[in-house]
Design a protein around this motif. Structure first.
Motif, short mmCIF file in Angstrom:
data_model
loop_
_atom_site.label_atom_id
_atom_site.label_comp_id
_atom_site.label_asym_id
_atom_site.label_seq_id
_atom_site.Cartn_x
_atom_site.Cartn_y
_atom_site.Cartn_z
N THR A 81 4.41 5.61 13.87
CA THR A 81 3.04 5.55 14.41
C THR A 81 2.60 4.10 14.60
O THR A 81 1.76 3.81 15.45
CB THR A 81 2.03 6.29 13.51
OG1 THR A 81 2.08 5.72 12.19
CG2 THR A 81 2.32 7.78 13.44
N GLN A 134 7.81 11.26 10.84
CA GLN A 134 8.32 10.05 11.51
C GLN A 134 9.83 9.97 11.30
O GLN A 134 10.32 10.21 10.20
CB GLN A 134 7.70 8.78 10.92
CG GLN A 134 6.21 8.64 11.15
CD GLN A 134 5.69 7.31 10.60
OE1 GLN A 134 5.17 6.50 11.33
NE2 GLN A 134 5.84 7.12 9.30
N ARG A 190 8.42 2.79 9.19
CA ARG A 190 8.74 1.43 8.75
C ARG A 190 7.89 0.98 7.59
O ARG A 190 6.71 1.30 7.48
CB ARG A 190 8.57 0.47 9.93
CG ARG A 190 9.58 0.80 11.03
CD ARG A 190 9.41 -0.06 12.24
NE ARG A 190 8.93 -1.39 11.85
CZ ARG A 190 8.00 -2.06 12.50
NH1 ARG A 190 7.45 -1.56 13.57
NH2 ARG A 190 7.65 -3.24 12.09
N GLY A 191 8.50 0.23 6.67
CA GLY A 191 7.78 -0.30 5.52
C GLY A 191 7.73 -1.81 5.56
O GLY A 191 8.19 -2.43 6.53
N PHE A 246 10.28 3.71 5.67
CA PHE A 246 9.32 4.53 4.92
C PHE A 246 9.67 6.00 5.13
O PHE A 246 9.65 6.51 6.26
CB PHE A 246 7.88 4.24 5.36
CG PHE A 246 6.85 4.92 4.49
CD1 PHE A 246 6.51 4.40 3.27
CD2 PHE A 246 6.25 6.12 4.90
CE1 PHE A 246 5.57 5.03 2.44
CE2 PHE A 246 5.31 6.76 4.09
CZ PHE A 246 4.98 6.20 2.85
N MET A 282 -0.26 7.55 9.40
CA MET A 282 -1.27 7.19 10.38
C MET A 282 -1.32 5.69 10.63
O MET A 282 -0.98 4.89 9.77
CB MET A 282 -2.65 7.67 9.91
CG MET A 282 -3.14 7.01 8.63
SD MET A 282 -4.62 7.81 7.94
CE MET A 282 -5.90 7.07 8.96
N GLY A 284 1.97 3.50 0.93
CA GLY A 284 2.34 2.16 1.36
C GLY A 284 1.58 1.80 2.63
O GLY A 284 1.24 2.69 3.42
N ILE A 285 1.30 0.53 2.81
CA ILE A 285 0.52 0.07 3.95
C ILE A 285 1.25 -1.08 4.64
O ILE A 285 1.72 -2.01 3.98
CB ILE A 285 -0.88 -0.40 3.49
CG1 ILE A 285 -1.62 0.78 2.83
CG2 ILE A 285 -1.69 -0.96 4.66
CD1 ILE A 285 -2.90 0.40 2.12
C1 BTN Z 1 5.42 -0.05 2.55
O1 BTN Z 1 5.16 0.54 1.52
O2 BTN Z 1 6.38 -0.84 2.61
C2 BTN Z 1 4.59 0.20 3.78
C3 BTN Z 1 4.80 1.57 4.34
C4 BTN Z 1 3.94 1.89 5.56
C5 BTN Z 1 4.23 3.26 6.11
C6 BTN Z 1 3.30 3.68 7.21
S1 BTN Z 1 3.49 5.38 7.64
C7 BTN Z 1 2.53 5.17 9.07
C8 BTN Z 1 2.89 3.82 9.65
N1 BTN Z 1 4.03 3.92 10.55
C9 BTN Z 1 5.09 3.25 10.08
O3 BTN Z 1 6.20 3.19 10.66
N2 BTN Z 1 4.80 2.67 8.91
C10 BTN Z 1 3.42 2.92 8.51
#
Ligand code: BTN
Length: 242
Positions: free
Chosen positions: A14, A37, A41-42, A48, A58, A111-112
């Motif tokens: 997303t 998804q 990605r993290g 992620f 989101m 995670g953000i």
């Molecule tokens: C982390 O913990 O490393 C961050 C993870 C972030 C995950 C969210 S899921 C929605 C959005 N789309 C992604 O590909 N990553 C973020």
């Protein structure tokens, strides 16, 4: 004004979708959500885990038009937004592990990943995408995640994931409008699971010991080390077992 929301059954990421919309001119608050998804990605180049119907995945486009010194706090504010929303839908009290991981029962449930889209060079941050992944239902985490990852519920969940997503978005939009006054930082400090604790941080690939003492007005983690007080602005920190 109405805010556009795109909902995918399956998407790669997303954050990628929201960045493409942002480049094409999406308005402040535009949201992309997915049920699953395939390339979530993290931070720090990690992936992620985003299996079908188990979480809230989101991304929100923000056009904060803030100075860099204020914009760095967006990601800090996002962890407060998630904590408030989780508290409202469940009766759990989340803690925040600097920078922005949200924990429940000592497991990471959110995670953000905040990514800059434009305006970086001019000193003003015009546009960022904030990606938020919340583990709602226990998907049966793969072995390599079991130690750290947790979810808000077991196999069934008694609140709506849509409601959780809406609450997160509303809190984030409200907090991002109030970043310059930094009043949310007191709430962030109260929710911090690190303050007052012995921690360990990675420097030049070596783990160093310290005690976390404060979060400063730029969102930096103030630590006490054997050689004095310093502030970390990014990186990985973990709690040190006593
Ligand atoms: C982390 O913990 O490393 C961050 C993870 C972030 C995950 C969210 S899921 C929605 C959005 N789309 C992604 O590909 N990553 C973020």
């Amino acid at each position: 004004r109405d805010i556009p929301i795109t909902i995918h059954k399956v998407t790669g990421s997303t954050n990628e979708d929201a960045k493409a919309l942002a480049v094409a001119g999406a308005v402040h608050g535009t949201m992309v959500l997915a049920e699953e998804q395939t390339r979530g990605r993290g931070r720090l180049g990690r992936s992620f885990y985003s299996p079908k119907s188990s979480g809230v995945y989101m991304s929100i486009v923000l056009r904060p038009n803030l100075a860099m010194t204020d914009a760095v706090l967006i990601t800090t504010a996002a962890s407060v937004a998630v904590s408030r929303a989780v508290e409202e839908v469940s009766n759990q009290t989340p803690g925040i592990k600097w920078v922005n991981d949200v924990f429940v029962n000592e497991k990471k449930i959110c995670g953000i990943l905040t990514e800059a889209v434009s305006g970086f060079e001019s000193g003003v941050v015009e546009c960022v995408v904030v990606g938020i992944g919340i583990n709602v239902i226990d998907p049966g985490f793969p072995d390599e995640l079991k130690q750290v990852a947790g979810s808000l519920s077991g196999q069934h969940c008694d609140f709506s994931r849509n409601r959780l997503a809406a609450l997160v978005a509303n809190h984030l939009l409200e907090l991002s409008a109030a970043l310059p006054d930094r009043s949310f930082l007191d709430e962030y400090r109260k929710r911090s699971v690190l303050l007052g604790k012995p921690i360990r941080f990675l420097e030049n690939n070596v783990w160093c010991d310290a005690v976390a003492v404060d979060v400063d007005n730029s969102g930096g983690l103030v630590i006490e080390t054997a050689t004095g007080r310093r502030t970390l602005t990014s990186g990985e920190v973990s709690v040190r077992p006593r």
